[in-house]
Design a protein around this motif. Sequence first.
Motif, PDB file in Angstrom:
ATOM      1  N   ALA A 476      32.243  41.232  42.026  1.00 38.45           N
ATOM      2  CA  ALA A 476      32.117  39.787  41.843  1.00 38.45           C
ATOM      3  C   ALA A 476      33.254  39.239  40.981  1.00 38.45           C
ATOM      4  N   ARG A 477      33.598  39.956  39.915  1.00 37.74           N
ATOM      5  CA  ARG A 477      34.640  39.474  39.004  1.00 37.74           C
ATOM      6  C   ARG A 477      35.992  39.369  39.697  1.00 37.74           C
ATOM      7  N   HIS A 478      36.257  40.318  40.611  1.00 40.07           N
ATOM      8  CA  HIS A 478      37.555  40.335  41.281  1.00 40.07           C
ATOM      9  C   HIS A 478      37.530  39.613  42.631  1.00 40.07           C
ATOM     10  N   GLY A 479      36.359  39.172  43.076  1.00 40.42           N
ATOM     11  CA  GLY A 479      36.276  38.428  44.326  1.00 40.42           C
ATOM     12  C   GLY A 479      36.606  39.263  45.543  1.00 40.42           C
ATOM     13  N   VAL A 480      36.231  40.555  45.541  1.00 40.78           N
ATOM     14  CA  VAL A 480      36.495  41.461  46.663  1.00 40.78           C
ATOM     15  C   VAL A 480      35.219  42.214  47.020  1.00 40.78           C
ATOM     16  N   GLN A 481      35.265  42.922  48.149  1.00 44.46           N
ATOM     17  CA  GLN A 481      34.095  43.673  48.600  1.00 44.46           C
ATOM     18  C   GLN A 481      34.378  45.162  48.769  1.00 44.46           C
ATOM     19  N   ALA A 482      35.622  45.584  48.519  1.00 46.96           N
ATOM     20  CA  ALA A 482      35.972  46.997  48.698  1.00 46.96           C
ATOM     21  C   ALA A 482      37.219  47.322  47.898  1.00 46.96           C
ATOM     22  N   ALA A 483      37.353  48.608  47.560  1.00 46.58           N
ATOM     23  CA  ALA A 483      38.548  49.081  46.858  1.00 46.58           C
ATOM     24  C   ALA A 483      38.927  50.460  47.379  1.00 46.58           C
ATOM     25  N   LEU A 484      40.226  50.681  47.544  1.00 49.26           N
ATOM     26  CA  LEU A 484      40.752  52.008  47.844  1.00 49.26           C
ATOM     27  C   LEU A 484      41.256  52.584  46.534  1.00 49.26           C
ATOM     28  N   VAL A 485      40.643  53.690  46.096  1.00 51.34           N
ATOM     29  CA  VAL A 485      40.885  54.244  44.764  1.00 51.34           C
ATOM     30  C   VAL A 485      41.662  55.551  44.886  1.00 51.34           C
ATOM     31  N   ARG A 486      42.705  55.698  44.091  1.00 51.03           N
ATOM     32  CA  ARG A 486      43.548  56.887  44.112  1.00 51.03           C
ATOM     33  C   ARG A 486      42.865  58.059  43.415  1.00 51.03           C
ATOM     34  N   PRO A 487      43.366  59.268  43.626  1.00 53.10           N
ATOM     35  CA  PRO A 487      42.773  60.436  42.956  1.00 53.10           C
ATOM     36  C   PRO A 487      42.853  60.403  41.430  1.00 53.10           C
ATOM     37  N   ASP A 488      43.729  59.594  40.853  1.00 58.91           N
ATOM     38  CA  ASP A 488      43.781  59.474  39.392  1.00 58.91           C
ATOM     39  C   ASP A 488      42.968  58.279  38.892  1.00 58.91           C
ATOM     40  N   ASN A 489      42.112  57.724  39.770  1.00 59.34           N
ATOM     41  CA  ASN A 489      41.144  56.668  39.434  1.00 59.34           C
ATOM     42  C   ASN A 489      41.756  55.286  39.270  1.00 59.34           C
ATOM     43  N   TYR A 490      43.015  55.094  39.680  1.00 63.19           N
ATOM     44  CA  TYR A 490      43.614  53.772  39.681  1.00 63.19           C
ATOM     45  C   TYR A 490      43.416  53.111  41.047  1.00 63.19           C
ATOM     46  N   VAL A 491      43.284  51.797  41.032  1.00 59.44           N
ATOM     47  CA  VAL A 491      43.038  51.041  42.259  1.00 59.44           C
ATOM     48  C   VAL A 491      44.340  50.916  43.041  1.00 59.44           C
ATOM     49  N   TYR A 492      44.361  51.472  44.271  1.00 59.51           N
ATOM     50  CA  TYR A 492      45.514  51.303  45.156  1.00 59.51           C
ATOM     51  C   TYR A 492      45.525  49.903  45.747  1.00 59.51           C
ATOM     52  N   GLY A 493      44.370  49.458  46.243  1.00 59.66           N
ATOM     53  CA  GLY A 493      44.293  48.134  46.857  1.00 59.66           C
ATOM     54  C   GLY A 493      42.855  47.695  47.007  1.00 59.66           C
ATOM     55  N   VAL A 494      42.654  46.428  47.351  1.00 61.47           N
ATOM     56  CA  VAL A 494      41.318  45.852  47.503  1.00 61.47           C
ATOM     57  C   VAL A 494      41.256  45.076  48.811  1.00 61.47           C
ATOM     58  N   ALA A 495      40.027  44.822  49.266  1.00 61.91           N
ATOM     59  CA  ALA A 495      39.821  44.101  50.522  1.00 61.91           C
ATOM     60  C   ALA A 495      38.515  43.335  50.460  1.00 61.91           C
ATOM     61  N   SER A 496      38.407  42.357  51.357  1.00 64.92           N
ATOM     62  CA  SER A 496      37.199  41.532  51.418  1.00 64.92           C
ATOM     63  C   SER A 496      36.413  41.725  52.695  1.00 64.92           C
ATOM     64  N   ASP A 497      36.959  42.502  53.657  1.00 59.40           N
ATOM     65  CA  ASP A 497      36.237  42.739  54.905  1.00 59.40           C
ATOM     66  C   ASP A 497      36.678  44.070  55.487  1.00 59.40           C
ATOM     67  N   ILE A 498      36.037  44.474  56.574  1.00 58.64           N
ATOM     68  CA  ILE A 498      36.305  45.787  57.176  1.00 58.64           C
ATOM     69  C   ILE A 498      37.738  45.895  57.678  1.00 58.64           C
ATOM     70  N   ALA A 499      38.282  44.796  58.228  1.00 59.12           N
ATOM     71  CA  ALA A 499      39.663  44.831  58.715  1.00 59.12           C
ATOM     72  C   ALA A 499      40.638  45.061  57.556  1.00 59.12           C
ATOM     73  N   GLY A 500      40.362  44.440  56.428  1.00 60.14           N
ATOM     74  CA  GLY A 500      41.213  44.643  55.263  1.00 60.14           C
ATOM     75  C   GLY A 500      41.164  46.071  54.761  1.00 60.14           C
ATOM     76  N   VAL A 501      39.983  46.681  54.772  1.00 61.74           N
ATOM     77  CA  VAL A 501      39.852  48.078  54.351  1.00 61.74           C
ATOM     78  C   VAL A 501      40.640  48.986  55.275  1.00 61.74           C
ATOM     79  N   GLN A 502      40.492  48.754  56.578  1.00 62.28           N
ATOM     80  CA  GLN A 502      41.196  49.595  57.551  1.00 62.28           C
ATOM     81  C   GLN A 502      42.705  49.471  57.389  1.00 62.28           C
ATOM     82  N   ALA A 503      43.191  48.260  57.121  1.00 60.18           N
ATOM     83  CA  ALA A 503      44.625  48.066  56.921  1.00 60.18           C
ATOM     84  C   ALA A 503      45.114  48.800  55.675  1.00 60.18           C
ATOM     85  N   LEU A 504      44.320  48.771  54.611  1.00 66.81           N
ATOM     86  CA  LEU A 504      44.689  49.497  53.391  1.00 66.81           C
ATOM     87  C   LEU A 504      44.827  50.984  53.649  1.00 66.81           C
TER      88      LEU A 504
END
Length: 519
Positions: A476-504
Amino acid sequence: MKSHYDVIVVGFGPSGAVAAALLGQARFNVLVIDKLHHVYEKPRAIALDHEIMRVFQQLGVAEAVAEHTEPFTPSEYYGVDGDLIKRLAVVEPPFPLGYAPSMVFTQPSVERILRERVAAIDQIDVATGVEFTSLSQNDAGVTIEVRDELGAAHTVSARYLIGCDGASSNVRAAAGIELEDLDFDEPWLVVDVLVNERGLAKLPKTSVQFCEPRRPSSYVIGPGNHRRWEISLLEGEDPKYMATEEGAWSVLKRWITPEDATLWRQASYRFHALVAKQWHSGRVFIAGDAAHQQPPFLGQGMCQGIRDVTNLVWKLKLVMANAADAGLLDSYGQERGAHVRALTGRIKEIGKLICERDVDAARARDARLIAADGGTIKTVPRQNIIPPLETGLLSPQPHTAIGSLFPQPTLVVNGEEVLMDAVCGSGWRIVLNAGQIQIDTELLEQARALGAQLVPIGAQGQAYRERDGVMANWFARHGVQAALVRPDNYVYGVASDIAGVQALVEGVRQRLAGVLAEA
């Protein structure tokens, strides 16, 4: 020692031990060497944070380490006339990464736990009483020469070498890597003391920065009855004398006397701000104090070293497994170099605030800080000072969440409460708000190709249920619905829908293969 390994780690301090353990857990063959046989029995580092505890969790030692930690007390800054001018503290629970954001710890005990973990991994050989002397390398690997305690020389090779051998690193010198001076150089005395009940009754109940022009000083509350002072040395004072018992007590007498405490360690240092101009040369990498040194005003020295090796190791693992192009390793220096510079800049600003020697300038500083808070000092979360990643292997999309540390919520699984990484691992993770995004076949296939774990969090279906709303609040704070998280626990990218996740996911797969240039 065998004749060949996947990785050689020079230096068996905390950074070297963590690097070896992370590689050994992944079943790579590792050699660790160190000149000393045993853990140094006096404290040097005193602070660690939740990011590092999360790494210890990955190694299976977080519970053992926790026995030797306590939450960091608030840090209060007092000015020329004894007025409170700044205050740092930790955020209230629920903690975003599952641990208290800032802690104090007993270094020798924690180092022993790390060494025990290394010793339990079959893929790791440890050689102590062995000194690194030289290296040579080619496109296939690195060969080093070492000397044992009898003076005999031995040669051993590996695909990669990591130098975690401290501020005077022989690996750094052999690799021809230079340090850049970030313009901070001050003489200080560091004194560690074990205080009795009489002494404890005299001392502040929080950690304190005495921002006093006549002699800036820091007081840190360690675990149990351990207390640390960092005391600036004045012009004309002999650092060698000040590091004697007599010299230490001559400045400690403001707070305590020999009847109140026992000296544990006293040492004079020049607090420096230095960073490597390059973080690797061919197949030789440096980490920890070998790559950077910063003033200790935020207690980030050991944390920085463990961040280094955590960043490097997951990339080495992918490259050695042929799951990523070797160009990925260049992002190690890009990311860690920029992060160290940013954090060192913030530490220098705190140092400048503490170390103002001009009385009029110090009074103006005090008035400015008090006025900025409207006359009543507000508490600033200590972890807000730690910057995110800003460059390297991150999504090129503009978003404030990218490069930040991703939370670790407590999940309820089969009626038991467990931290997320214990369930979902510490590789790539695709974390979804299950109430907003439904997993489809294409995403399943993409996740499998990346080797990523899908982590749907929500209240329905097969989703994981969280206990405290940490993840829901983050979405809610970041206004997103998904995050791709790296193995070192840093956020690679975020998305708001399934298409955005797939693109990431598709984008990072291409970048790991070397198809896309670094942003």
